[in-house]
Scaffold this motif. Sequence first.
Motif, PDB file in Angstrom:
ATOM      1  N   PRO A  47       0.716  -1.151   0.171  1.00  0.00           N
ATOM      2  CA  PRO A  47      -0.019   0.024  -0.067  1.00  0.00           C
ATOM      3  C   PRO A  47       0.968   1.308  -0.014  1.00  0.00           C
ATOM      4  CG  PRO A  47      -0.163  -1.081   2.279  1.00  0.00           C
ATOM      5  CD  PRO A  47       0.667  -1.953   1.319  1.00  0.00           C
ATOM      6  N   ARG A  48       2.072   1.296   0.418  1.00  0.00           N
ATOM      7  CA  ARG A  48       2.890   2.550   0.589  1.00  0.00           C
ATOM      8  C   ARG A  48       3.282   2.754  -0.888  1.00  0.00           C
ATOM      9  NH1 ARG A  48       4.517   4.857   4.715  1.00  0.00           N
ATOM     10  NH2 ARG A  48       4.134   3.144   5.881  1.00  0.00           N
ATOM     11  N   LEU A  49       2.856   4.205  -1.355  1.00  0.00           N
ATOM     12  CA  LEU A  49       3.236   4.332  -2.602  1.00  0.00           C
ATOM     13  C   LEU A  49       4.401   5.001  -2.619  1.00  0.00           C
ATOM     14  CD1 LEU A  49      -0.512   5.475  -3.552  1.00  0.00           C
ATOM     15  CD2 LEU A  49       0.853   3.632  -3.984  1.00  0.00           C
ATOM     16  N   ASP A  50       4.991   5.818  -1.629  1.00  0.00           N
ATOM     17  CA  ASP A  50       6.243   6.873  -1.604  1.00  0.00           C
ATOM     18  C   ASP A  50       6.908   6.395  -0.424  1.00  0.00           C
ATOM     19  OD1 ASP A  50       5.488   8.442  -3.805  1.00  0.00           O
ATOM     20  OD2 ASP A  50       3.768   9.264  -2.520  1.00  0.00           O
ATOM     21  N   SER A 128       4.600   3.058  10.073  1.00  0.00           N
ATOM     22  CA  SER A 128       4.681   4.465   9.672  1.00  0.00           C
ATOM     23  C   SER A 128       3.605   4.871   9.038  1.00  0.00           C
ATOM     24  CB  SER A 128       6.233   4.658   8.868  1.00  0.00           C
ATOM     25  OG  SER A 128       6.234   6.050   8.776  1.00  0.00           O
ATOM     26  N   ASN A 129       3.298   5.913   9.367  1.00  0.00           N
ATOM     27  CA  ASN A 129       1.723   6.347   8.913  1.00  0.00           C
ATOM     28  C   ASN A 129       1.556   6.329   7.367  1.00  0.00           C
ATOM     29  OD1 ASN A 129       0.881   6.748  11.555  1.00  0.00           O
ATOM     30  ND2 ASN A 129       1.365   8.944  11.141  1.00  0.00           N
ATOM     31  N   LEU A 130       0.808   5.516   6.865  1.00  0.00           N
ATOM     32  CA  LEU A 130       0.315   5.673   5.287  1.00  0.00           C
ATOM     33  C   LEU A 130      -0.576   6.935   5.130  1.00  0.00           C
ATOM     34  CD1 LEU A 130      -0.867   2.315   4.684  1.00  0.00           C
ATOM     35  CD2 LEU A 130       1.339   2.934   3.992  1.00  0.00           C
ATOM     36  N   SER A 131      -0.621   7.604   4.134  1.00  0.00           N
ATOM     37  CA  SER A 131      -1.507   8.526   3.806  1.00  0.00           C
ATOM     38  C   SER A 131      -2.876   8.109   3.764  1.00  0.00           C
ATOM     39  CB  SER A 131      -0.969   9.146   2.639  1.00  0.00           C
ATOM     40  OG  SER A 131      -1.454   8.191   1.448  1.00  0.00           O
ATOM     41  N   SER A 132      -3.796   8.835   3.945  1.00  0.00           N
ATOM     42  CA  SER A 132      -5.351   8.664   3.987  1.00  0.00           C
ATOM     43  C   SER A 132      -5.531   7.892   2.536  1.00  0.00           C
ATOM     44  CB  SER A 132      -6.042   9.605   4.160  1.00  0.00           C
ATOM     45  OG  SER A 132      -5.959  10.207   5.376  1.00  0.00           O
ATOM     46  N   ILE A 133      -5.085   8.406   1.590  1.00  0.00           N
ATOM     47  CA  ILE A 133      -5.055   7.730   0.330  1.00  0.00           C
ATOM     48  C   ILE A 133      -4.664   6.432   0.101  1.00  0.00           C
ATOM     49  CG2 ILE A 133      -4.308   8.058  -2.208  1.00  0.00           C
ATOM     50  CD1 ILE A 133      -6.815   9.992  -1.465  1.00  0.00           C
ATOM     51  N   GLU A 134      -3.566   6.079   0.627  1.00  0.00           N
ATOM     52  CA  GLU A 134      -2.886   4.845   0.622  1.00  0.00           C
ATOM     53  C   GLU A 134      -3.381   3.804   1.314  1.00  0.00           C
ATOM     54  OE1 GLU A 134       1.960   6.028   0.069  1.00  0.00           O
ATOM     55  OE2 GLU A 134       0.906   6.177   2.050  1.00  0.00           O
ATOM     56  N   LYS A 181      -2.799  12.583  -4.162  1.00  0.00           N
ATOM     57  CA  LYS A 181      -1.551  11.830  -4.037  1.00  0.00           C
ATOM     58  C   LYS A 181      -0.409  12.674  -4.284  1.00  0.00           C
ATOM     59  CE  LYS A 181      -2.085   7.862  -6.427  1.00  0.00           C
ATOM     60  NZ  LYS A 181      -2.327   6.740  -6.965  1.00  0.00           N
ATOM     61  N   GLU A 182      -0.456  13.269  -5.534  1.00  0.00           N
ATOM     62  CA  GLU A 182       0.505  14.074  -6.063  1.00  0.00           C
ATOM     63  C   GLU A 182       1.112  15.335  -5.136  1.00  0.00           C
ATOM     64  OE1 GLU A 182      -1.024  15.501 -10.063  1.00  0.00           O
ATOM     65  OE2 GLU A 182      -0.530  13.626 -11.192  1.00  0.00           O
ATOM     66  N   ASN A 183      -0.147  15.968  -4.436  1.00  0.00           N
ATOM     67  CA  ASN A 183       0.350  16.916  -3.665  1.00  0.00           C
ATOM     68  C   ASN A 183       0.356  16.453  -2.135  1.00  0.00           C
ATOM     69  OD1 ASN A 183       0.197  19.178  -5.530  1.00  0.00           O
ATOM     70  ND2 ASN A 183      -1.940  18.295  -5.710  1.00  0.00           N
ATOM     71  N   ASN A 184       0.271  15.330  -1.857  1.00  0.00           N
ATOM     72  CA  ASN A 184       0.400  14.580  -0.623  1.00  0.00           C
ATOM     73  C   ASN A 184      -0.414  15.472   0.292  1.00  0.00           C
ATOM     74  OD1 ASN A 184       1.688  12.577   1.134  1.00  0.00           O
ATOM     75  ND2 ASN A 184       3.395  14.151   1.605  1.00  0.00           N
ATOM     76  N   GLU A 185      -1.662  15.708   0.061  1.00  0.00           N
ATOM     77  CA  GLU A 185      -2.347  16.313   0.892  1.00  0.00           C
ATOM     78  C   GLU A 185      -3.121  15.379   1.971  1.00  0.00           C
ATOM     79  OE1 GLU A 185      -5.388  18.975  -0.938  1.00  0.00           O
ATOM     80  OE2 GLU A 185      -3.694  19.571  -2.438  1.00  0.00           O
ATOM     81  N   LYS A 186      -3.290  15.708   3.091  1.00  0.00           N
ATOM     82  CA  LYS A 186      -4.057  14.908   4.279  1.00  0.00           C
ATOM     83  C   LYS A 186      -5.444  14.930   3.965  1.00  0.00           C
ATOM     84  CE  LYS A 186       0.088  13.942   6.190  1.00  0.00           C
ATOM     85  NZ  LYS A 186       0.651  12.712   5.898  1.00  0.00           N
ATOM     86  N   ILE A 187      -6.168  14.167   4.449  1.00  0.00           N
ATOM     87  CA  ILE A 187      -7.639  14.091   4.442  1.00  0.00           C
ATOM     88  C   ILE A 187      -7.822  13.971   6.045  1.00  0.00           C
ATOM     89  CG2 ILE A 187      -9.704  12.843   3.436  1.00  0.00           C
ATOM     90  CD1 ILE A 187      -7.996  12.003   1.194  1.00  0.00           C
ATOM     91  N   SER A 188      -8.980  14.774   6.472  1.00  0.00           N
ATOM     92  CA  SER A 188      -9.106  14.389   7.819  1.00  0.00           C
ATOM     93  C   SER A 188     -10.396  13.181   7.952  1.00  0.00           C
ATOM     94  CB  SER A 188      -9.943  15.792   8.387  1.00  0.00           C
ATOM     95  OG  SER A 188     -10.447  15.618   9.720  1.00  0.00           O
TER      96      SER A 188
END
Length: 190
Positions: A47-50, A128-134, A181-188
């Motif tokens: 699942p980790r993309l980056d 380590s925290n995955l992004s919400s998208i991941e 994903k491209e802007n590594n934005e967080k989602i609450s």
Amino acid sequence: KDKVKNTTTIGNRKLNSDEALGLSFQNSSKVLSSVKISALTTNPYQPRLDMNKIELEELANSIDEVGLLQPIVIAPIENNPKKFYIVAGHRRVEAHKLLNKQILDAIIYNLSDIELRVFALVENLQRSNLSSIEEALAIRDLASLGIKQVEICKKISKSTSAVSQLIKIANMNNDVIKHLKENNEKISLS
């Protein structure tokens, strides 16, 4: 004469602690072994993309200083038993590559396709925290296999509302997901 630390005697043979650990795993579905990095391939369900390059360099420096403290987890590829998917430890493998190391310790599990997906997701959630998208895309992948939401919640230790929200995120418009994903934005998730 070589001095062997932490030895165990099995029959008339003395084993070091790593060999003894490997033997204890042989009675289950896992084995401790040293593997060539060239035999490893990325888990297609990772699942980790980056990976953060600075954190990766810090990990490489730590491994260089004190060694690998925890083996990676791998699973044999069904149609190629001399190759392995990395289940847990992608960052450790990449750090070893930065150090130009050829071999590292691994625990080998025999896993089904579904277990390979679940282990990869759970491992990354615990590390380590995955992004919400991941997280969302990985959970959607599990749900697409027919795994019920209640089971996903149990396997990844998240509430049903959190998993529901992540599935909603994964079902957003592809352009929105790409932008996040491209802007590594967080989602609450509140």
